[in-house]
Enzyme design. Structure first.
Site, PDB file in Angstrom:
ATOM      1  N   ARG A 173      17.854  31.010 -31.382  1.00 19.94           N
ATOM      2  CA  ARG A 173      17.729  32.134 -30.435  1.00 19.94           C
ATOM      3  C   ARG A 173      16.340  32.751 -30.475  1.00 19.94           C
ATOM      4  O   ARG A 173      16.194  33.965 -30.383  1.00 19.94           O
ATOM      5  CB  ARG A 173      18.756  33.226 -30.736  1.00 19.94           C
ATOM      6  CG  ARG A 173      20.173  32.870 -30.430  1.00 19.94           C
ATOM      7  CD  ARG A 173      20.455  32.985 -28.929  1.00 19.94           C
ATOM      8  NE  ARG A 173      21.822  32.597 -28.662  1.00 19.94           N
ATOM      9  CZ  ARG A 173      22.843  33.441 -28.618  1.00 19.94           C
ATOM     10  NH1 ARG A 173      22.642  34.721 -28.803  1.00 19.94           N
ATOM     11  NH2 ARG A 173      24.038  32.997 -28.389  1.00 19.94           N
ATOM     12  N   ARG A 179      14.706  37.847 -17.552  1.00 19.17           N
ATOM     13  CA  ARG A 179      16.151  37.894 -17.336  1.00 19.17           C
ATOM     14  C   ARG A 179      16.479  38.805 -16.148  1.00 19.17           C
ATOM     15  O   ARG A 179      17.317  38.480 -15.319  1.00 19.17           O
ATOM     16  CB  ARG A 179      16.782  38.407 -18.617  1.00 19.17           C
ATOM     17  CG  ARG A 179      18.198  38.777 -18.566  1.00 19.17           C
ATOM     18  CD  ARG A 179      19.073  37.590 -18.778  1.00 19.17           C
ATOM     19  NE  ARG A 179      20.325  38.038 -19.342  1.00 19.17           N
ATOM     20  CZ  ARG A 179      21.207  38.780 -18.686  1.00 19.17           C
ATOM     21  NH1 ARG A 179      20.974  39.113 -17.455  1.00 19.17           N
ATOM     22  NH2 ARG A 179      22.310  39.171 -19.289  1.00 19.17           N
ATOM     23  N   ASP A 202      22.510  27.046 -22.682  1.00 21.22           N
ATOM     24  CA  ASP A 202      23.633  27.571 -23.447  1.00 21.22           C
ATOM     25  C   ASP A 202      24.626  26.456 -23.736  1.00 21.22           C
ATOM     26  O   ASP A 202      24.721  25.490 -22.973  1.00 21.22           O
ATOM     27  CB  ASP A 202      24.342  28.699 -22.687  1.00 21.22           C
ATOM     28  CG  ASP A 202      25.161  29.562 -23.641  1.00 21.22           C
ATOM     29  OD1 ASP A 202      24.567  30.421 -24.311  1.00 21.22           O
ATOM     30  OD2 ASP A 202      26.374  29.332 -23.761  1.00 21.22           O
ATOM     31  N   TYR A 262      36.122  28.461 -27.287  1.00 22.00           N
ATOM     32  CA  TYR A 262      35.798  29.256 -26.091  1.00 22.00           C
ATOM     33  C   TYR A 262      36.699  28.880 -24.924  1.00 22.00           C
ATOM     34  O   TYR A 262      37.129  29.732 -24.151  1.00 22.00           O
ATOM     35  CB  TYR A 262      34.322  29.077 -25.704  1.00 22.00           C
ATOM     36  CG  TYR A 262      33.394  29.869 -26.600  1.00 22.00           C
ATOM     37  CD1 TYR A 262      33.189  31.228 -26.381  1.00 22.00           C
ATOM     38  CD2 TYR A 262      32.752  29.273 -27.681  1.00 22.00           C
ATOM     39  CE1 TYR A 262      32.364  31.964 -27.207  1.00 22.00           C
ATOM     40  CE2 TYR A 262      31.916  30.000 -28.514  1.00 22.00           C
ATOM     41  CZ  TYR A 262      31.734  31.346 -28.272  1.00 22.00           C
ATOM     42  OH  TYR A 262      30.923  32.072 -29.093  1.00 22.00           O
TER      43      TYR A 262
HETATM   44  O1  CP3 Z   1      16.583  30.247 -28.276  1.00 19.95           O
HETATM   45  C1  CP3 Z   1      17.556  29.478 -28.430  1.00 19.95           C
HETATM   46  O2  CP3 Z   1      18.127  29.302 -29.513  1.00 19.95           O
HETATM   47  C2  CP3 Z   1      17.983  28.632 -27.236  1.00 19.95           C
HETATM   48  C3  CP3 Z   1      18.978  29.126 -26.390  1.00 19.95           C
HETATM   49  C4  CP3 Z   1      20.413  29.353 -26.837  1.00 19.95           C
HETATM   50  C5  CP3 Z   1      21.211  30.364 -26.260  1.00 19.95           C
HETATM   51  N1  CP3 Z   1      22.492  30.216 -26.713  1.00 19.95           N
HETATM   52  C6  CP3 Z   1      20.720  31.375 -25.306  1.00 19.95           C
HETATM   53  C7  CP3 Z   1      21.540  32.563 -25.057  1.00 19.95           C
HETATM   54  C8  CP3 Z   1      21.230  28.639 -27.713  1.00 19.95           C
HETATM   55  C9  CP3 Z   1      20.863  27.497 -28.633  1.00 19.95           C
HETATM   56  C10 CP3 Z   1      22.542  29.179 -27.607  1.00 19.95           C
HETATM   57  C11 CP3 Z   1      23.704  28.653 -28.334  1.00 19.95           C
HETATM   58  C12 CP3 Z   1      24.991  29.331 -28.234  1.00 19.95           C
HETATM   59  N2  CP3 Z   1      25.546  29.961 -27.149  1.00 19.95           N
HETATM   60  C13 CP3 Z   1      25.950  29.359 -29.277  1.00 19.95           C
HETATM   61  C14 CP3 Z   1      25.783  28.689 -30.618  1.00 19.95           C
HETATM   62  C15 CP3 Z   1      24.903  29.467 -31.524  1.00 19.95           C
HETATM   63  C16 CP3 Z   1      25.456  30.764 -31.979  1.00 19.95           C
HETATM   64  O3  CP3 Z   1      24.812  31.788 -31.685  1.00 19.95           O
HETATM   65  O4  CP3 Z   1      26.510  30.768 -32.647  1.00 19.95           O
HETATM   66  C17 CP3 Z   1      27.074  30.072 -28.816  1.00 19.95           C
HETATM   67  C18 CP3 Z   1      28.316  30.376 -29.606  1.00 19.95           C
HETATM   68  C19 CP3 Z   1      26.816  30.430 -27.469  1.00 19.95           C
HETATM   69  C20 CP3 Z   1      27.735  31.128 -26.511  1.00 19.95           C
HETATM   70  C21 CP3 Z   1      27.112  32.389 -26.066  1.00 19.95           C
HETATM   71  N3  CP3 Z   1      26.099  32.480 -25.156  1.00 19.95           N
HETATM   72  C22 CP3 Z   1      27.433  33.706 -26.511  1.00 19.95           C
HETATM   73  C23 CP3 Z   1      28.475  34.033 -27.541  1.00 19.95           C
HETATM   74  C24 CP3 Z   1      26.588  34.572 -25.809  1.00 19.95           C
HETATM   75  C25 CP3 Z   1      26.566  36.066 -25.855  1.00 19.95           C
HETATM   76  C26 CP3 Z   1      25.776  36.485 -27.053  1.00 19.95           C
HETATM   77  C27 CP3 Z   1      24.950  37.712 -26.784  1.00 19.95           C
HETATM   78  O5  CP3 Z   1      24.033  37.885 -27.568  1.00 19.95           O
HETATM   79  O6  CP3 Z   1      25.240  38.444 -25.830  1.00 19.95           O
HETATM   80  C28 CP3 Z   1      25.733  33.795 -25.010  1.00 19.95           C
HETATM   81  C29 CP3 Z   1      24.648  34.298 -24.131  1.00 19.95           C
HETATM   82  C30 CP3 Z   1      23.269  33.883 -24.529  1.00 19.95           C
HETATM   83  N4  CP3 Z   1      22.893  32.603 -24.823  1.00 19.95           N
HETATM   84  C31 CP3 Z   1      22.120  34.733 -24.600  1.00 19.95           C
HETATM   85  C32 CP3 Z   1      21.035  33.891 -24.915  1.00 19.95           C
HETATM   86  C33 CP3 Z   1      19.587  34.288 -25.038  1.00 19.95           C
HETATM   87  C34 CP3 Z   1      22.099  36.214 -24.292  1.00 19.95           C
HETATM   88  C35 CP3 Z   1      22.132  36.331 -22.805  1.00 19.95           C
HETATM   89  C36 CP3 Z   1      21.438  37.527 -22.286  1.00 19.95           C
HETATM   90  O7  CP3 Z   1      22.048  38.607 -22.313  1.00 19.95           O
HETATM   91  O8  CP3 Z   1      20.291  37.403 -21.807  1.00 19.95           O
END
Ligand code: CP3
Length: 335
Positions: free
Chosen positions: A11, A24, A61, A137
Site C-alpha cells: 500500500r 483519487r 485491487d 469477501y
Molecule cells: O500500493 C499497493 O500496495 C498497491 C495497491 C493495492 C491496493 N489494495 C489499493 C487500495 C493492493 C496491493 C491492495 C490489496 C488488497 N485489497 C488487499 C490485500 C492486502 C491487505 O491490505 O490485506 C485487500 C484485502 C484488499 C481489499 C480492499 N481494497 C480493502 C479491504 C479496501 C479498503 C481498505 C481501506 O483502507 O479503505 C480496499 C480499497 C483500497 N485498495 C484502497 C487502496 C489504496 C483505499 C481506497 C481509497 O479509499 O482510495
C-alpha cells in the site's frame, strides 16, 4: 560484494500521500482509478516520485478478480468493499479466460505502462488475492470479523466450497500470468485472511491453492519470482515456506524476525515485517524496530517491507526516513 537491502511497502500508494488523495478525487471513485490506465499508472508511480523505493507495485485491487468473474463489487465511502454475496446453493461464478482478459485489459495496459516508466533497477510487482481471501469477501459480501458465512459453507459443504476455490485458482493464475506477460518482474499473492483458518484447515484452503497457482505461474514464466503473503498465521508460515513453492514468504509483524531468519530464510527469501504503527510513530521507535529486523534478516535473502499495508495516518517524512535507514544499513547480504 555487499549490496543494500531492497525495500518497497505494501500500500505504498494510498491515502497517506496528499497527491494520492488529489488523484483519487480527480478519478471520482476508487474503481474508476483502478480501471483508468493513465490514472492507475500515475498512482503506481507516485511513491517512487518521493522515495527511493526498490519496487513499484501496480495500483489495482485484489477484488478486480471476483468482479471479472461477474460478482457485483462497489466501494462505500469509509466502509471498504461490498460484494454481492455468493452463498452455498447459488450458481457458482464461472471462469472464462477470454472474458477476464477483456475485462481486466485496462489493468494489463497499466502494467505495460508502469514497466516502461519506472527507473532502471526498480522491480515492478503485479499481484492478486489468494483464493481463500477472495472467497471470504465473496461469501461474506465484504470485510468480516467472524467469517461465519464462509466457515459455515466450508463446514457444511467442503466439496462445493472446493469448486469455488478451484475457480478462483484458475482466475488468479491467469491474472498473474497476464501481469507477467505485460512485463511485471515478480508477483505477490495476498492471503490477508489466512489467519482466520483453524490449524487443520490451512493446508487445504490456503497453502494448496497457492501451491497450484505458483505451479501455473511457473509453467508460463519459470523465472518469475512469486511472493506469498500469508497474514495472521504466526509460525505456521513455516509450512507455507515449505509447501507452497513460492520464492519468498512475506510475514506480518507478529512473526519474530530472528525466528524467521532461522526457520524461513533457510528455505526461501523472507519479506517483511515492520509494524506499520512504528512507521506512523517514527523517531526512535521506528529506528529501533527497523534495525532489529535488519540485524536479524538483513544478512540473508531479504526484502524489507511492512507486516501489512501503510496506514492512512502515516507521515510521508517517516517513509523517507525508513528508506534512509534500510539503504544506509551497513550489513547487506553477500551476493
Ligand atoms: O500500493 C499497493 O500496495 C498497491 C495497491 C493495492 C491496493 N489494495 C489499493 C487500495 C493492493 C496491493 C491492495 C490489496 C488488497 N485489497 C488487499 C490485500 C492486502 C491487505 O491490505 O490485506 C485487500 C484485502 C484488499 C481489499 C480492499 N481494497 C480493502 C479491504 C479496501 C479498503 C481498505 C481501506 O483502507 O479503505 C480496499 C480499497 C483500497 N485498495 C484502497 C487502496 C489504496 C483505499 C481506497 C481509497 O479509499 O482510495
Amino acid at each position: 560484494m555487499r549490496r543494500p537491502v531492497p525495500l518497497w511497502l505494501m500500500r505504498q500508494a494510498g491515502r497517506y500521500l496528499p497527491e494520492y488523495r488529489a488523484l483519487r478525487a480527480r478519478a471520482g471513485s476508487f474503481l474508476d482509478l483502478c480501471y483508468d490506465p493513465a490514472l492507475a499508472v500515475e498512482a503506481s508511480l507516485q511513491p517512487l516520485g518521493r522515495f527511493p523505493l526498490d519496487g513499484a507495485i501496480l495500483f489495482s485491487d485484489i477484488l478486480v478478480v471476483p468482479q471479472a468473474l461477474g460478482v457485483k463489487l462497489w466501494f462505500e465511502e469509509g466502509e471498504g468493499p461490498r460484494l454481492e454475496a455468493v452463498r452455498k446453493g447459488d450458481a457458482l461464478p464461472v471462469f472464462d479466460d477470454k472474458r477476464q482478459g477483456r475485462q481486466l485489459a485496462p489493468v494489463y495496459e497499466a502494467m505495460e505502462r508502469v514497466v516502461s516508466a519506472v527507473p532502471a533497477g526498480v522491480t515492478v510487482l503485479g499481484f492478486a488475492g489468494a483464493p481463500w481471501t477472495l472467497a471470504t469477501y465473496m461469501v461474506e459480501g465484504g470485510r468480516s470479523r467472524a467469517f461465519s458465512e464462509v466457515k459455515g459453507w466450508v463446514g457444511r459443504d467442503p466439496e462445493g466450497f472446493a469448486r469455488l476455490i478451484g475457480t478462483l485458482e484458475n482466475a488468479v493464475a491467469a491474472h498473474l500470468v497476464a501481469q507477467l506477460d505485460a512485463g511485471a518482474d515478480a508477483v505477490q499473492i495476498f492471503d490477508s485472511w489466512a489467519g482466520a483458518l483453524p490449524a487443520g484447515a490451512l493446508g487445504r484452503w490456503c497453502i494448496a491453492p497457492i501451491r497450484r497457482i505458483v505451479a501455473g505461474v511457473k509453467a508460463a514464466h519459470p523465472q518469475a519470482p512469486v511472493i506469498a503473503y500469508v497474514r495472521g498465521v504466526g509460525q505456521r508460515c513455516e509450512s507455507v515456506a515449505e509447501e507452497a513453492g513460492a520464492d519468498a514468504v512475506s510475514v506480518d509483524s507478529t512473526v519474530p524476525p530472528t525466528w524467521a531468519a532461522e526457520q524461513l530464510q533457510t528455505r526461501c527469501t523472507v519479506q517483511g515485517n515492520l509494524d506499520p504503527a512504528a512507521l506512523v510513530t517514527g523517531g526512535e521507535v521506528l529506528r529501533q524496530a527497523a534495525s532489529g529486523i535488519l540485524e536479524a534478516l538483513g544478512h540473508g535473502p531479504f526484502v524489507f517491507n511492512l507486516g501489512e499495508g501503510v496506514l492512512p495516518r502515516t507521515p510521508p517524512a517517516h517513509v523517507a526516513e525508513l528508506c534512509d535507514l534500510v539503504h544506509g544499513w551497513p550489513g547487506g547480504a553477500e551476493r
